[in-house]
Enzyme design. Structure first.
Site, PDB file in Angstrom:
ATOM      1  N   LYS A  76       0.826  -1.215   0.000  1.00 40.65           N
ATOM      2  CA  LYS A  76       0.000   0.000   0.000  1.00 40.65           C
ATOM      3  C   LYS A  76       0.859   1.263   0.000  1.00 40.65           C
ATOM      4  CE  LYS A  76      -2.818  -0.009   3.392  1.00 40.65           C
ATOM      5  NZ  LYS A  76      -1.854   0.535   4.321  1.00 40.65           N
ATOM      6  N   THR A  78       3.876   1.479  -1.110  1.00 40.01           N
ATOM      7  CA  THR A  78       4.537   1.513  -2.416  1.00 40.01           C
ATOM      8  C   THR A  78       3.627   2.147  -3.456  1.00 40.01           C
ATOM      9  OG1 THR A  78       5.786  -0.483  -1.850  1.00 40.01           O
ATOM     10  CG2 THR A  78       5.649   0.097  -4.189  1.00 40.01           C
ATOM     11  N   ARG A  99       2.880   7.748   7.193  1.00 35.16           N
ATOM     12  CA  ARG A  99       3.224   7.574   8.606  1.00 35.16           C
ATOM     13  C   ARG A  99       4.715   7.259   8.758  1.00 35.16           C
ATOM     14  NH1 ARG A  99      -0.433   2.757  10.284  1.00 35.16           N
ATOM     15  NH2 ARG A  99       0.031   2.194   8.132  1.00 35.16           N
ATOM     16  N   LYS A 110       8.170  -6.632   9.337  1.00 34.17           N
ATOM     17  CA  LYS A 110       8.229  -5.840   8.111  1.00 34.17           C
ATOM     18  C   LYS A 110       9.644  -5.602   7.587  1.00 34.17           C
ATOM     19  CE  LYS A 110       3.940  -3.192   7.973  1.00 34.17           C
ATOM     20  NZ  LYS A 110       3.385  -1.840   7.849  1.00 34.17           N
ATOM     21  N   ALA A 278      -3.030   0.814  12.766  1.00 31.44           N
ATOM     22  CA  ALA A 278      -4.457   0.850  12.442  1.00 31.44           C
ATOM     23  C   ALA A 278      -5.231  -0.292  13.076  1.00 31.44           C
ATOM     24  CB  ALA A 278      -4.655   0.823  10.929  1.00 31.44           C
ATOM     25  N   PHE A 306      -3.487  -0.732   6.895  1.00 29.20           N
ATOM     26  CA  PHE A 306      -4.205  -1.986   6.629  1.00 29.20           C
ATOM     27  C   PHE A 306      -5.365  -1.767   5.662  1.00 29.20           C
ATOM     28  CE2 PHE A 306      -2.348  -2.885  10.967  1.00 29.20           C
ATOM     29  CZ  PHE A 306      -1.303  -3.648  10.468  1.00 29.20           C
ATOM     30  N   PHE A 386       2.785  -8.217  -8.991  1.00 32.54           N
ATOM     31  CA  PHE A 386       3.964  -8.953  -8.526  1.00 32.54           C
ATOM     32  C   PHE A 386       4.445  -9.857  -9.656  1.00 32.54           C
ATOM     33  CE2 PHE A 386       2.473  -7.356  -4.580  1.00 32.54           C
ATOM     34  CZ  PHE A 386       3.510  -7.450  -3.661  1.00 32.54           C
ATOM     35  N   TRP A 414       6.383  -0.649  -8.308  1.00 29.96           N
ATOM     36  CA  TRP A 414       7.562  -1.253  -7.666  1.00 29.96           C
ATOM     37  C   TRP A 414       8.690  -1.392  -8.683  1.00 29.96           C
ATOM     38  CZ3 TRP A 414      11.089  -5.099  -8.073  1.00 29.96           C
ATOM     39  CH2 TRP A 414      11.847  -5.394  -6.927  1.00 29.96           C
TER      40      TRP A 414
END
Length: 561
Positions: A76, A78, A99, A110, A278, A306, A386, A414
């Protein structure tokens, strides 16, 4: 000949050339006098400049959300960065507002949270680690309040605080399950009053929420003073104002309250500020960051944590009300692999084509589009591509969107940066221009707390009903007596499912949400409803990302991703 191995996120970031932050600032008409520099590539925007901007017209805010994520994350941030870069390529005066990453998930699962590939904010190493010290300042303020509270108890307890009913916890910006329940004050009369205590992760501290919802220093002080820290022997709430520590807390936070200016790989200005989760908090960057970006740019791309059931719902019900900022459009990020997982495909089989699983998982996406439609906002679905996605799977998703009259864009930010988001940017602009925005809240502020919770469960989650524990039912009565019934609700719920059971993927039906406890966050201005097994101090996974991290002889970070 072996194929060349693609660069990792950190390798891409470290090979990218950063422009001096003063050059980035010029793109949005900021001068050196408007900022406080933190080296060559970071700066904080001054209070004076933010006050000067108050009379400026707001630009349009684009909110990026997603379907329910899988444990690997769906990109998200990205997409948010890539969309901002794409709008810049189209000649739009754009800023990005994100954030700040927490060290907890960075060192846990992460490994970092600054976007990925060629759609990243820089300097990613600094942002993912200590940055400008904002989270450390929040941690210090949180623990200073805990120390003042315990000292007050030790020095005679003039406020008659019941040590069994202290609700303020200490904090640390790490995942550390061993600190969830502790005992403090041991060692004799000189060491304080023995009592049960515990730690929250810093991003779950009410001070994080207060900082992110405050509109200026005065509002920060007002919110800090309103925080409930304990109850007295008559079960009446005791606040920071009663204790008298809000001035010291504001002093510790005076620099952390200023938004941080950085840049993307493609040199789009970005503000990174504040970082509540979140799933256990409200999941949005600071009001001051978003409002400042909206004053400086024609378009602001921001994200909420999220899925739309969590971050987006809280952005729209909590942040929009507090900030007076309403999005003009929403982007819902979906990935083929997440949809397949929601369709029952095991995690270790997601790289293989599975049309049946994909079609089944589309129900999760459908619910999130319905939720955003309930709020009356135009939206576009962004397929975050992806490498393992097959052409057939992509075609199935695109055809499903077309058959449901859902705008969709295949997004490749990406791999391609802003150029991979041009189609998304054009479709978002088209939706904003052609669809009349009819934004509406799903509940009225005057509705009782239990009704607000039930509305979220039924309209946002698609659940049947809510079940309140005996404790929660008693708290509903107490909170109404204390005058807190008119506040919005912040649901603490698993991010992986529309329900409160992380194992129920896809679009579960006929389920009940279980509210076990309510927490008053009066300084932040909302009531937290804890559901299922949600905890405010996460634990580390079996193999934390920290094991992959290191630093080379030049001082460059290794293993952040």
């Amino acid at each position: 000949m072996d194929e060349k191995k693609p660069l990792s996120d950190i390798e891409i970031a470290q090979s990218s050339k950063l422009d001096p932050i003063l050059e980035i600032a010029e793109k949005v008409s900021l001068t050196e006098d408007d900022m406080e520099l933190y080296g060559k590539f970071k700066a904080k925007i001054s209070y004076e400049k933010m006050r000067e901007l108050e009379q400026q017209k707001n630009g349009k805010v684009i909110l990026v959300t997603s379907i329910n994520p899988t444990p690997a994350g769906e990109g998200k941030s990205t997409v948010t960065v890539g969309l901002g870069d794409a709008l810049s390529r189209l000649g739009k005066k754009t800023m990005i507002a994100l954030r700040e990453p927490s060290l907890g998930p960075t060192m846990g699962i992460k490994g970092g949270a600054t976007g990925g590939g060629y759609a990243q904010v820089l300097p990613m190493e600094d942002i993912n680690l200590h940055f400008t010290g904002d989270l450390h300042a929040i941690t210090t303020a949180n623990n200073a309040l805990a120390a003042l509270l315990d000292n007050h108890m030790h020095q005679g307890n003039e406020l008659r605080i019941d040590q069994r009913r202290i609700v303020w916890k200490r904090a640390v910006d790490l995942n550390d399950r061993a600190l969830r329940e502790v005992v403090v004050g041991l060692g004799g009369p000189g060491q304080g009053i023995p009592r049960e205590d515990g730690f929250d992760i810093t991003v779950a501290s009410e001070i994080m929420a207060v900082l992110c919802l405050a509109t200026d220093l005065d509002d920060l002080k007002r919110r800090l003073s309103s925080m409930v820290i304990a109850y007295d022997f008559d079960r009446k709430p005791v606040t920071v104002r009663d204790l008298g520590g809000e001035g010291a807390l504001a002093l510790l936070l005076k620099d952390a309250l200023k938004p941080n200016l950085v840049q993307t790989i493609e040199h789009t200005p970005a503000i990174i500020h504040g970082g509540p989760f979140a799933n256990i908090a409200h999941g949005c960057n600071s009001v001051m960051a978003t409002k400042t970006a909206a004053k400086l740019a024609d378009f602001v791309v921001t994200e909420a944590g999220f899925g739309a059931d969590l971050g987006a719902e809280k952005f729209l019900h909590i942040k929009s009300r507090s900030a007076g900022v309403e999005p003009s459009a929403v982007v819902i990020v979906a990935t083929i692999r997440a949809l397949k997982m929601h369709g029952g495909v095991p995690k270790d089989e997601l790289k293989h084509e599975n049309i049946t699983g994909l079609k089944k998982g589309l129900e999760n996406l459908k619910k999130h589009t319905e939720t955003i439609s309930e709020f009356g906002l135009p939206f576009v679905v962004a397929i975050n591509r992806f490498a393992a996605d097959s052409e057939s799977e992509i075609q199935v998703l695109q055809e499903w969107c077309a058959s449901n009259s859902i705008p969709v864009s295949l997004t490749e930010v990406w791999a391609k940066g802003g150029s991979g988001g041009i189609d998304l940017a054009e479709k978002v602009l088209h939706e904003m221009e052609t669809n009349e925005r009819k934004f509406q809240y799903l509940y009225d502020m005057t509705a009782p707390l239990d009704e607000k919770i039930r509305t979220i469960v039924q309209k946002v989650y698609g659940g049947k009903d809510v079940e309140f524990s005996v404790k929660a039912l008693k708290q509903l009565e107490e909170f109404a007596e204390n005058g807190w019934g008119d506040l919005p609700v912040c649901m603490a719920k698993t991010q992986y499912s529309l329900s409160d059971d992380p194992a129920k993927l896809g679009r579960p039906t006929d389920f009940t949400i279980h509210v076990r406890e309510l927490k008053p966050k009066i300084g932040a201005g909302f009531i937290v409803a804890l559901t299922g097994e949600m905890m405010t101090m996460p634990g580390l996974p079996k193999k934390p990302a920290a094991y992959q991290m290191n630093v080379d002889e030049q001082g460059r970070a290794l293993g952040l991703f």
